[in-house]
Write an enzyme that holds these catalytic residues in place. Structure first.
Site, PDB file in Angstrom:
ATOM      1  N   ARG A  70     -23.444  10.809 -54.447  1.00  0.00           N
ATOM      2  CA  ARG A  70     -24.176  11.976 -53.949  1.00  0.00           C
ATOM      3  C   ARG A  70     -25.625  11.668 -53.574  1.00  0.00           C
ATOM      4  O   ARG A  70     -26.126  12.116 -52.568  1.00  0.00           O
ATOM      5  CB  ARG A  70     -24.148  13.091 -54.997  1.00  0.00           C
ATOM      6  CG  ARG A  70     -22.848  13.855 -54.957  1.00  0.00           C
ATOM      7  CD  ARG A  70     -22.626  14.618 -56.214  1.00  0.00           C
ATOM      8  NE  ARG A  70     -22.563  13.702 -57.356  1.00  0.00           N
ATOM      9  CZ  ARG A  70     -22.285  14.064 -58.581  1.00  0.00           C
ATOM     10  NH1 ARG A  70     -22.070  15.306 -58.862  1.00  0.00           N
ATOM     11  NH2 ARG A  70     -22.221  13.178 -59.557  1.00  0.00           N
ATOM     12  N   HIS A 208      -9.008  -2.292 -67.309  1.00  0.00           N
ATOM     13  CA  HIS A 208      -9.611  -3.611 -67.094  1.00  0.00           C
ATOM     14  C   HIS A 208      -9.200  -4.641 -68.154  1.00  0.00           C
ATOM     15  O   HIS A 208      -9.375  -5.827 -67.970  1.00  0.00           O
ATOM     16  CB  HIS A 208     -11.135  -3.520 -66.971  1.00  0.00           C
ATOM     17  CG  HIS A 208     -11.858  -3.358 -68.263  1.00  0.00           C
ATOM     18  ND1 HIS A 208     -11.964  -2.161 -68.916  1.00  0.00           N
ATOM     19  CD2 HIS A 208     -12.497  -4.252 -69.053  1.00  0.00           C
ATOM     20  CE1 HIS A 208     -12.653  -2.330 -70.035  1.00  0.00           C
ATOM     21  NE2 HIS A 208     -12.987  -3.595 -70.145  1.00  0.00           N
ATOM     22  N   GLU A 246     -16.859  -2.786 -81.336  1.00  0.00           N
ATOM     23  CA  GLU A 246     -18.020  -2.941 -80.446  1.00  0.00           C
ATOM     24  C   GLU A 246     -19.274  -2.687 -81.259  1.00  0.00           C
ATOM     25  O   GLU A 246     -19.288  -1.799 -82.110  1.00  0.00           O
ATOM     26  CB  GLU A 246     -17.958  -1.925 -79.316  1.00  0.00           C
ATOM     27  CG  GLU A 246     -16.791  -2.110 -78.390  1.00  0.00           C
ATOM     28  CD  GLU A 246     -16.850  -1.115 -77.239  1.00  0.00           C
ATOM     29  OE1 GLU A 246     -17.506  -1.423 -76.243  1.00  0.00           O
ATOM     30  OE2 GLU A 246     -16.243  -0.042 -77.351  1.00  0.00           O
ATOM     31  N   ASP A 265     -10.778   6.945 -75.199  1.00  0.00           N
ATOM     32  CA  ASP A 265     -11.574   5.959 -74.461  1.00  0.00           C
ATOM     33  C   ASP A 265     -10.952   4.556 -74.493  1.00  0.00           C
ATOM     34  O   ASP A 265     -10.906   3.876 -73.477  1.00  0.00           O
ATOM     35  CB  ASP A 265     -12.994   5.912 -75.042  1.00  0.00           C
ATOM     36  CG  ASP A 265     -13.944   5.064 -74.204  1.00  0.00           C
ATOM     37  OD1 ASP A 265     -13.797   5.069 -72.975  1.00  0.00           O
ATOM     38  OD2 ASP A 265     -14.830   4.417 -74.783  1.00  0.00           O
ATOM     39  N   HIS A 270      -6.448   0.652 -73.517  1.00  0.00           N
ATOM     40  CA  HIS A 270      -6.614  -0.783 -73.790  1.00  0.00           C
ATOM     41  C   HIS A 270      -5.723  -1.252 -74.955  1.00  0.00           C
ATOM     42  O   HIS A 270      -5.017  -2.251 -74.847  1.00  0.00           O
ATOM     43  CB  HIS A 270      -8.067  -1.120 -74.132  1.00  0.00           C
ATOM     44  CG  HIS A 270      -9.055  -0.684 -73.098  1.00  0.00           C
ATOM     45  ND1 HIS A 270      -8.754  -0.600 -71.763  1.00  0.00           N
ATOM     46  CD2 HIS A 270     -10.358  -0.313 -73.196  1.00  0.00           C
ATOM     47  CE1 HIS A 270      -9.831  -0.189 -71.083  1.00  0.00           C
ATOM     48  NE2 HIS A 270     -10.812  -0.008 -71.939  1.00  0.00           N
TER      49      HIS A 270
HETATM   50  C1  BG6 Z   1     -14.258   0.899 -71.512  1.00  0.00           C
HETATM   51  C2  BG6 Z   1     -14.765   2.008 -72.379  1.00  0.00           C
HETATM   52  O1  BG6 Z   1     -13.019   1.235 -70.960  1.00  0.00           O
HETATM   53  O2  BG6 Z   1     -14.118  -0.278 -72.283  1.00  0.00           O
HETATM   54  C3  BG6 Z   1     -16.082   1.631 -73.021  1.00  0.00           C
HETATM   55  O3  BG6 Z   1     -14.940   3.195 -71.610  1.00  0.00           O
HETATM   56  C4  BG6 Z   1     -15.942   0.305 -73.750  1.00  0.00           C
HETATM   57  O4  BG6 Z   1     -16.502   2.642 -73.933  1.00  0.00           O
HETATM   58  C5  BG6 Z   1     -15.321  -0.734 -72.847  1.00  0.00           C
HETATM   59  O5  BG6 Z   1     -17.233  -0.098 -74.163  1.00  0.00           O
HETATM   60  C6  BG6 Z   1     -15.004  -1.999 -73.614  1.00  0.00           C
HETATM   61  O6  BG6 Z   1     -14.682  -3.005 -72.705  1.00  0.00           O
HETATM   62  P1  BG6 Z   1     -14.873  -4.532 -73.080  1.00  0.00           P
HETATM   63  O7  BG6 Z   1     -14.339  -5.269 -71.911  1.00  0.00           O
HETATM   64  O8  BG6 Z   1     -16.342  -4.725 -73.320  1.00  0.00           O
HETATM   65  O9  BG6 Z   1     -14.082  -4.732 -74.334  1.00  0.00           O
END
Ligand code: BG6
Length: 519
Positions: A70, A208, A246, A265, A270
């Protein structure tokens, strides 16, 4: 490319794309259109990954990136991305290809629900096609907050930007960032709405974690070796632990995190992907249908998780890396009475012939003692009669075998086994055999998005979530969320920042006579 210990390896084609047949594939010319391009992800991950692909010679010559958001950032966007490529991508600012690449980056400002904006965006993309020879091919990347996904998809359809040529001579693909929905119903609804505009084979739901080398390597470790798969089952394995800790907090993402929480999240996506790779049956190929079919079977075999097998936590103030940090409720744009969990621990069961009665303990959280993601496979203890009279003063009790897969950092795999301590008595000590990515292959600057972006352009969905899979994982997680909502936590905040989570997480596993591995 060097392979000695400590060598820095820039990303080379075979780091990224040994796809189905192992051959490198370069996508057809095209434009990547990133919605929500003013956000962190674009600068820190997506553009560095695209440049790594460029360095590796894996992008087509006729290629362009258009950032859409935006705010009016037309003047600064490309320069800002250049900075991101250098800082986030570990790229030398003098790299010969960098300036040429940055010239291919442009910016387009619009509201995501402005029809006029899409009319102009469409014309702009057609202009790029003419100038840069990108042939009408598009990869739309939705990196906005999830509430805009449907608006954008809708408008892309309304303005005829969703159609691929009938003879499939070109592509229009859409990548959707997580979270995909916030529960089972919303995920279904989102898929229904997207399917009105895009065919399923145009849709790439990204997670990811599947781009991480260490995650893909789980399949290689299990299925390309002759010795592990035979013991990879309930007859030999006592339990499995997955930790995704983390040390960072919510990094200014208060409004997003308040609605998400740790379960949505990172666990629903993941962690569930990790579980499926650790537990699935061998697929017949790395074809997307084959891999996803096996993943789906695992998720569909998971038992519902009773409340007693769940623990939620929220961090209070504490110390991380020697620095005092705020509690979650004191973070910017967070409700001072927030009920959002920043930590989850679960005990899960997979009810199939391979895994019945093997507990899977999972914990994930923010502001924990350190950053570490690791999968631990603990094997059953052999009968110890033979060693009943051996002294254990030196090494303690005999420990079961463990395979630990270090997803990050310090990527690698180790095997713990028992060895005789040198000397005149039969003393048994635990020792480890260790594989380290850095030592074996050198380090790579790839961030995981390289492979996924390339696959999305090429139309290979193997490493992307499918509608059925997303719904299957939500089907397990939604009842947990509902139970939590019905029984608000009374003790938040229940762990100090910089620790391993609430006491209840220790109790969850101790109840079964086990303990979390010290990481
Ligand atoms: C993301 C989350 O999908 O993955 C984040 O939204 C998190 O909150 C992140 O920090 C962790 O990714 P990685 O690759 O650092 O383990």
């Amino acid at each position: 490319m060097g392979t000695t210990a400590g060598t820095h390896i820039s990303v080379a084609p075979d780091d990224i794309q040994k796809s189905k047949g192992g051959a490198e594939r370069i996508p057809d010319p095209g434009i990547i259109v990133i919605f929500g391009a003013s956000g962190d992800l674009t600068k820190r991950k997506l553009l560095p990954a695209l440049f790594h692909l460029e360095q590796a010679g894996l992008l087509p010559q006729n290629f362009a990136v258009v950032g859409v958001a935006r705010r009016d950032l037309s003047e600064t966007f490309a320069a800002d991305m250049r900075e991101g490529i250098i800082e986030g991508g570990g790229v030398d600012g003098k790299d010969a290809k960098l300036d040429e690449f940055v010239k291919k980056i442009s910016y387009f400002a619009t509201d995501f629900d402005s029809d006029d904006g899409y009319t102009k965006l469409k014309a702009r993309l057609q202009e790029i096609d003419t100038q840069a020879g990108t042939k009408g091919n598009r990869l739309f990347y939705l990196a906005t907050a999830p509430e805009y996904f449907e608006d954008i998809i809708d408008r892309l359809g309304k303005h005829g930007m969703n159609k691929e040529p009938e003879d499939k001579s070109g592509y229009v693909h859409v990548v959707i960032e997580k979270p995909f929905g916030h529960d089972l119903e919303s995920a279904r609804e989102l898929s229904d709405n997207i399917n009105k505009v895009f065919e399923e084979d145009q849709i790439f739901r990204i997670d990811h974690y599947l781009g991480k080398e260490t995650v893909q390597n789980i399949l290689v470790f299990r299925f390309a070796n002759g010795i592990f798969e035979h013991v990879w089952n309930r007859n030999y394995i006592d339990h499995v632990q997955i930790t995704a800790a983390e040390s960072i907090g919510i990094e200014g993402r208060g409004p997003f995190y308040e609605k998400a929480g740790a379960l949505r999240d990172v666990v629903q996506n993941h962690i569930m992907e990790l579980i499926s790779f650790v537990t699935m049956e061998p697929p017949v190929s790395f074809d997307d249908h084959a891999v996803r079919a096996e993943q789906l079977k695992v998720w569909q075999s998971m038992r519902q998780i009773p409340l007693v097998n769940t623990v939620r936590g929220q961090y209070g103030p504490g110390t991380v890396d020697g620095e005092p940090v705020k509690g979650y409720r004191q973070e910017d744009r967070v409700d001072p009475k927030s009920q959002t969990e920043t930590f989850v621990a679960l005990q899960m069961q997979i009810e199939n012939w391979r895994w019945a009665d093997v507990p899977f303990y999972v914990r994930a959280g923010k502001r924990m003692a350190k950053r570490v993601t690791e999968i631990t496979i603990e094997f059953k203890q052999p009968p110890m009669l033979l060693f009943r009279n051996t002294g254990n003063a030196r090494c303690g009790d005999i420990q079961p075998n463990i395979i630990s897969m270090r997803i990050q950092p310090d990527e690698g795999i180790s095997l713990r086994f028992a060895a005789k301590y040198p000397g005149t008595s039969m003393t048994v000590c635990p020792v480890t055999m260790d594989f380290s990515y850095a030592q074996a292959f050198g380090t790579s600057s790839a961030n995981g998005y390289e492979r996924l972006l390339l696959d999305a352009m090429l139309g290979d969905a193997t490493l992307f979530a499918h509608r059925d899979g997303v719904e299957a994982t939500w089907a397990i997680m939604t009842p947990v969320l509902e139970q939590w909502q019905a029984h608000p936590s009374k003790d938040f905040p229940n762990y100090a920042a910089g620790t391993w989570g609430p006491k209840a997480a220790e109790q969850l596993i101790a109840r079964d006579g086990r303990e979390w591995r010290k990481l």
